[in-house]
Design an enzyme around this catalytic site. Structure first.
Site, short mmCIF file in Angstrom:
data_model
loop_
_atom_site.label_atom_id
_atom_site.label_comp_id
_atom_site.label_asym_id
_atom_site.label_seq_id
_atom_site.Cartn_x
_atom_site.Cartn_y
_atom_site.Cartn_z
CG ASP A 30 -2.04 0.98 1.14
OD1 ASP A 30 -3.20 0.56 1.11
OD2 ASP A 30 -1.77 2.20 1.11
CG ASN A 86 -12.62 -0.90 3.94
OD1 ASN A 86 -12.95 -1.46 4.98
ND2 ASN A 86 -11.53 -0.14 3.86
CD GLN A 93 -14.84 -0.41 -2.52
OE1 GLN A 93 -16.03 -0.61 -2.25
NE2 GLN A 93 -14.21 -1.04 -3.49
CG HIS A 99 -8.69 -2.84 -2.36
ND1 HIS A 99 -9.63 -2.11 -3.05
CD2 HIS A 99 -8.51 -2.20 -1.17
CE1 HIS A 99 -10.00 -1.07 -2.33
NE2 HIS A 99 -9.35 -1.11 -1.17
CG HIS A 101 -6.83 -2.96 3.24
ND1 HIS A 101 -6.07 -1.82 3.05
CD2 HIS A 101 -8.05 -2.67 2.72
CE1 HIS A 101 -6.81 -0.89 2.45
NE2 HIS A 101 -8.01 -1.38 2.24
P1 AMP Z 1 -9.85 1.38 0.65
O1 AMP Z 1 -10.05 2.54 1.57
O2 AMP Z 1 -10.19 0.05 1.27
O3 AMP Z 1 -10.52 1.58 -0.69
O4 AMP Z 1 -8.30 1.31 0.40
C1 AMP Z 1 -7.63 1.89 -0.67
C2 AMP Z 1 -6.17 1.76 -0.38
O5 AMP Z 1 -5.45 1.90 -1.58
C3 AMP Z 1 -5.62 2.79 0.61
O6 AMP Z 1 -5.02 2.14 1.71
C4 AMP Z 1 -4.60 3.55 -0.23
O7 AMP Z 1 -3.49 3.96 0.52
C5 AMP Z 1 -4.24 2.53 -1.30
N1 AMP Z 1 -3.75 3.11 -2.56
C6 AMP Z 1 -4.32 4.09 -3.30
N2 AMP Z 1 -3.58 4.32 -4.41
C7 AMP Z 1 -2.55 3.44 -4.38
C8 AMP Z 1 -1.43 3.17 -5.24
N3 AMP Z 1 -1.24 3.88 -6.36
N4 AMP Z 1 -0.57 2.19 -4.89
C9 AMP Z 1 -0.76 1.50 -3.75
N5 AMP Z 1 -1.79 1.69 -2.90
C10 AMP Z 1 -2.66 2.66 -3.20
#
Ligand code: AMP
Ligand code: ZN
Length: 137
Positions: A30, A86, A93, A99, A101
């Site tokens: 992440d 999420n 989300q 995805h 985590h």
């Molecule tokens: P969510 O809140 O469950 O949708 O999580 C989205 C996650 O994606 C967050 O923890 C972000 O930090 C991560 N994220 C967003 N853009 C990127 C990226 N380019 N590379 C890696 N992680 C990312």
């Protein structure tokens, strides 16, 4: 999905810190980690959330989580491990490509992932259980 960043990351069109890859998934770090080693499992195909994800992938994604948890534990020697997923804005989300985590936890890491607002139910648990059970296939 042309403008989905996770489609591009999952398929290697954008660079990432890849930890694992197979024909269906890529596991990456992440970019804004909650803790050291915070990783994401991304399906290579676009599914917005758990409701869209086919059962076949749901089974596979947990196998990947299981295997990654063991490797990450060996590598990072953490104290605990959250598997978090999420669905929908209301659930936190922010990227609408499914995805999962994988979040290593360290004693006193203050990652702030505790379940907020747990309290005694203001509704009848038996009624809620009945409503859900009626829809379980
Ligand atoms: P969510 O809140 O469950 O949708 O999580 C989205 C996650 O994606 C967050 O923890 C972000 O930090 C991560 N994220 C967003 N853009 C990127 C990226 N380019 N590379 C890696 N992680 C990312
Ligand atoms: Zn996507």
């Amino acid at each position: 999905m042309d403008n989905c960043i996770f489609c591009k990351l999952a398929n290697g069109e954008f660079p990432s810190h890849t930890l694992y890859e197979d024909e269906d998934f890529r596991v990456i770090l992440d970019i804004e980690p909650a803790t050291k080693g915070h990783a994401l499992i991304l399906p290579k195909k676009h599914y917005a959330n758990i409701f869209e994800l086919p059962c076949e992938y749901a089974q596979k994604v947990f196998n990947v989580a299981k295997n990654m948890s063991a490797s990450m534990k060996e590598a990072l020697d953490f104290d605990g491990f959250n598997v978090l997923q999420n669905n929908g804005e209301a659930a936190g989300q922010t990227v609408f490509h499914f995805h999962m985590h994988l979040i290593p936890r360290y004693k006193d890491d203050n990652a702030g992932l505790e379940m907020p607002g747990k309290k005694a139910a203001e509704y009848d648990l038996t009624e809620v259980a009945d409503v859900i059970r009626a829809k379980v296939k």
